[in-house]
Enzyme design. Structure first.
Site, mmCIF file in Angstrom:
data_model
loop_
_atom_site.group_PDB
_atom_site.id
_atom_site.type_symbol
_atom_site.label_atom_id
_atom_site.label_comp_id
_atom_site.label_asym_id
_atom_site.label_seq_id
_atom_site.Cartn_x
_atom_site.Cartn_y
_atom_site.Cartn_z
ATOM 1 N N HIS A 34 0.602 -1.213 0.039
ATOM 2 C CA HIS A 34 -0.081 -0.218 -0.043
ATOM 3 C C HIS A 34 0.815 1.189 0.099
ATOM 4 O O HIS A 34 0.472 2.352 0.511
ATOM 5 C CB HIS A 34 -1.003 0.075 1.137
ATOM 6 C CG HIS A 34 -2.085 -0.912 1.115
ATOM 7 N ND1 HIS A 34 -3.526 -0.718 0.367
ATOM 8 C CD2 HIS A 34 -2.071 -2.419 1.158
ATOM 9 C CE1 HIS A 34 -4.023 -1.838 0.487
ATOM 10 N NE2 HIS A 34 -3.210 -3.022 0.893
ATOM 11 N N SER A 67 -13.354 -15.128 -23.316
ATOM 12 C CA SER A 67 -12.513 -15.452 -22.094
ATOM 13 C C SER A 67 -12.571 -16.982 -21.945
ATOM 14 O O SER A 67 -13.711 -17.632 -21.608
ATOM 15 C CB SER A 67 -12.870 -14.551 -20.953
ATOM 16 O OG SER A 67 -12.553 -15.481 -19.750
ATOM 17 N N SER A 125 -4.036 -10.351 -11.220
ATOM 18 C CA SER A 125 -4.617 -10.880 -12.403
ATOM 19 C C SER A 125 -5.214 -9.774 -13.157
ATOM 20 O O SER A 125 -5.246 -9.955 -14.399
ATOM 21 C CB SER A 125 -5.890 -11.743 -12.069
ATOM 22 O OG SER A 125 -6.966 -11.268 -11.647
ATOM 23 N N SER A 126 -5.749 -8.668 -12.644
ATOM 24 C CA SER A 126 -6.520 -7.560 -13.459
ATOM 25 C C SER A 126 -5.022 -6.790 -14.333
ATOM 26 O O SER A 126 -5.417 -6.568 -15.455
ATOM 27 C CB SER A 126 -7.214 -6.785 -12.682
ATOM 28 O OG SER A 126 -7.214 -7.037 -11.435
ATOM 29 N N ASP A 170 1.121 -2.546 -9.938
ATOM 30 C CA ASP A 170 0.872 -3.793 -10.737
ATOM 31 C C ASP A 170 1.214 -3.816 -12.192
ATOM 32 O O ASP A 170 1.764 -4.752 -12.620
ATOM 33 C CB ASP A 170 -0.643 -4.291 -10.450
ATOM 34 C CG ASP A 170 -0.706 -4.362 -8.999
ATOM 35 O OD1 ASP A 170 0.206 -4.407 -8.304
ATOM 36 O OD2 ASP A 170 -2.064 -4.678 -8.565
ATOM 37 N N TYR A 221 -10.238 -0.833 0.178
ATOM 38 C CA TYR A 221 -8.943 -0.217 -0.381
ATOM 39 C C TYR A 221 -9.294 1.386 -0.573
ATOM 40 O O TYR A 221 -8.283 1.909 -0.214
ATOM 41 C CB TYR A 221 -8.856 -0.809 -1.733
ATOM 42 C CG TYR A 221 -7.724 -0.477 -2.688
ATOM 43 C CD1 TYR A 221 -6.286 -1.086 -2.403
ATOM 44 C CD2 TYR A 221 -7.548 0.597 -3.451
ATOM 45 C CE1 TYR A 221 -5.190 -1.014 -3.062
ATOM 46 C CE2 TYR A 221 -6.563 0.867 -4.219
ATOM 47 C CZ TYR A 221 -5.248 0.272 -3.898
ATOM 48 O OH TYR A 221 -4.161 0.593 -4.499
HETATM 49 C C1 GLA Z 1 -3.378 -3.654 -5.272
HETATM 50 C C2 GLA Z 1 -3.363 -2.270 -5.952
HETATM 51 C C3 GLA Z 1 -1.804 -2.063 -5.911
HETATM 52 C C4 GLA Z 1 -1.323 -1.836 -4.828
HETATM 53 C C5 GLA Z 1 -1.462 -3.102 -3.809
HETATM 54 C C6 GLA Z 1 -1.228 -3.034 -2.305
HETATM 55 O O1 GLA Z 1 -2.673 -4.655 -5.893
HETATM 56 O O2 GLA Z 1 -3.627 -2.708 -7.447
HETATM 57 O O3 GLA Z 1 -1.723 -0.500 -6.914
HETATM 58 O O4 GLA Z 1 -2.118 -0.515 -4.010
HETATM 59 O O5 GLA Z 1 -2.683 -3.534 -3.841
HETATM 60 O O6 GLA Z 1 0.077 -2.653 -2.215
#
Ligand code: GLA
Length: 385
Positions: A34, A67, A125-126, A170, A221
């Protein structure tokens, strides 16, 4: 038949053309939970689980998307209005939308998607889906975008189209991952330092608790992001030059936070102490001090659990059980939290025994059969030839 041959054959049977095939990886974040949306540093590795996309151009402006996991085909026109409902195809449509917003002349395409990265398990995965799709669309249309820009476009797809306020980590790892390396990413400047990750000295084991709290994950989140913004607003009242929690230390915050709500104080403590742990972890990795790296990773889990409150009962059980097994160096949850996977660093000679023991003890304790496996640091998005 390899899975690549199978993908090619399915595509030809379904769409009557010969596709090009692309892949983008999932990730585990060694440390820096985070921190991306707080403009801090993170230390992820791209893993050898990928989203595969077979693609070919069409001579109209339609997207036909199948998919394999969803066993569903979805068709739309590039100019169709944005659908209100939550649907897996929004990640793909969002990517096409964001590419066009960025000025790329995207045209119609047929896409067959097979995602090896388990969904909603904290392995990203996204982002693997977004990045593989964006890269495939660009390449089959003969277009090129640099990798950092591509990551930004995919993040925009998720923020602006799917509606998840994720950070950049990610997508950046899915674009820029490097075999046998971790990436030290500065999420303010987007500078990336590849740090060698010597798999003859340390193994990464991912353990999926098989429990996800998807609803909590997306609302909590966004709530964590708001709590960090709240902490920054309180600091800025005294120090207007502060932009994000990256610009302050816990020592400074501690002196002014005695009247803050407890949750805001603890969120700020996690973020500011985790920044220090990332740098210490990168140093440990550069020196090959895996015992220290493991110690920091375990400390990060406690901070994510107690101060940031994004762990879950099952994640804590998985981490506690891992710590009782010989060869363990460190364990923590990975990803946004609220279920999904833990990431374990193990002495390589103990890795296969560790996998069996952890799977057995988690099942004995919870009656849930977990998925536990060794992962390898892999490259970012690419065309498979
Ligand atoms: C998810 C979000 C990332 C990051 C993590 C926590 O994977 O997509 O951007 O904030 O949580 O580290």
């Amino acid at each position: 038949m390899t899975s690549q041959d199978a993908l090619q054959k399915t595509f030809t049977d379904m769409f009557g053309a010969t596709p090009r095939i692309f892949r983008a990886p999932g990730r585990v974040n060694l440390i820096g939970g985070h921190l991306d949306y707080n403009e801090g540093w993170v230390l992820p590795i791209a893993i050898d689980r990928s989203c595969f996309v077979a693609a070919s151009v069409r001579n109209d402006s339609r997207l036909r998307i199948h998919s394999v996991q969803m066993q569903e085909t979805f068709e739309c026109h590039l100019d169709d209005p944005r659908p209100p409902q939550h649907h897996w195809s929004n990640y793909v449509r969002g990517v096409a939308w964001a590419l066009r917003e960025a000025g790329q002349p995207i045209a119609g395409a047929d896409l067959l998607i097979s995602n090896d990265v388990p969904m909603g398990a904290g392995l990203s995965s996204s982002a693997a889906l977004e990045v593989s799709t964006a890269f495939a669309l660009l390449r089959v249309l003969g277009l090129e975008v640099d990798r950092v820009q591509l990551a930004r476009i995919c993040q925009r797809a998720e923020n602006g189209y799917v509606g998840m306020r994720c950070g950049i980590m990610d997508q950046l790892v899915a674009c820029c991952g490097r075999r046998a390396h971790a990436l030290l990413i500065d999420c303010r400047t987007l500078e990336i330092e590849p740090v060698p990750f010597d798999e003859s000295s340390v193994a990464v084991v991912v353990a999926n608790t098989m429990v996800k709290h998807a609803l909590a994950a997306s609302s909590e989140y966004n709530r964590r992001r708001a709590e960090c913004d709240d902490a920054v607003a309180r600091i800025r009242a005294l120090r207007p030059e502060v932009k994000t929690l990256r610009d302050v230390s816990w020592r400074e915050i501690e002196q002014i936070a005695s009247t803050w709500p407890d949750n805001i104080r603890r969120r700020a403590r996690h973020v500011t102490t985790e920044m220090l742990r990332v740098h210490a972890a990168a140093d440990a990795l550069r020196k090959g001090d895996f015992a220290e790296l493991g110690r920091l990773i375990s400390e990060a889990h406690v901070s994510l659990d107690i101060d940031y409150e994004v762990s879950s009962v099952e994640l804590n059980v998985m981490v506690a059980l891992a710590k009782q097994i010989p060869g363990i160096l460190g364990a923590r949850m990975t990803g946004a939290g609220f279920g999904g996977c833990t990431m374990n660093l193990i002495c390589p000679n103990d890795a296969s025994g560790f996998v069996d023991k952890l799977a057995k003890s988690y099942e004995e304790k919870t009656r849930i059969k977990p998925d536990v496996y060794v992962c390898h640091a892999s490259d970012g998005v690419e065309e498979i030839v």
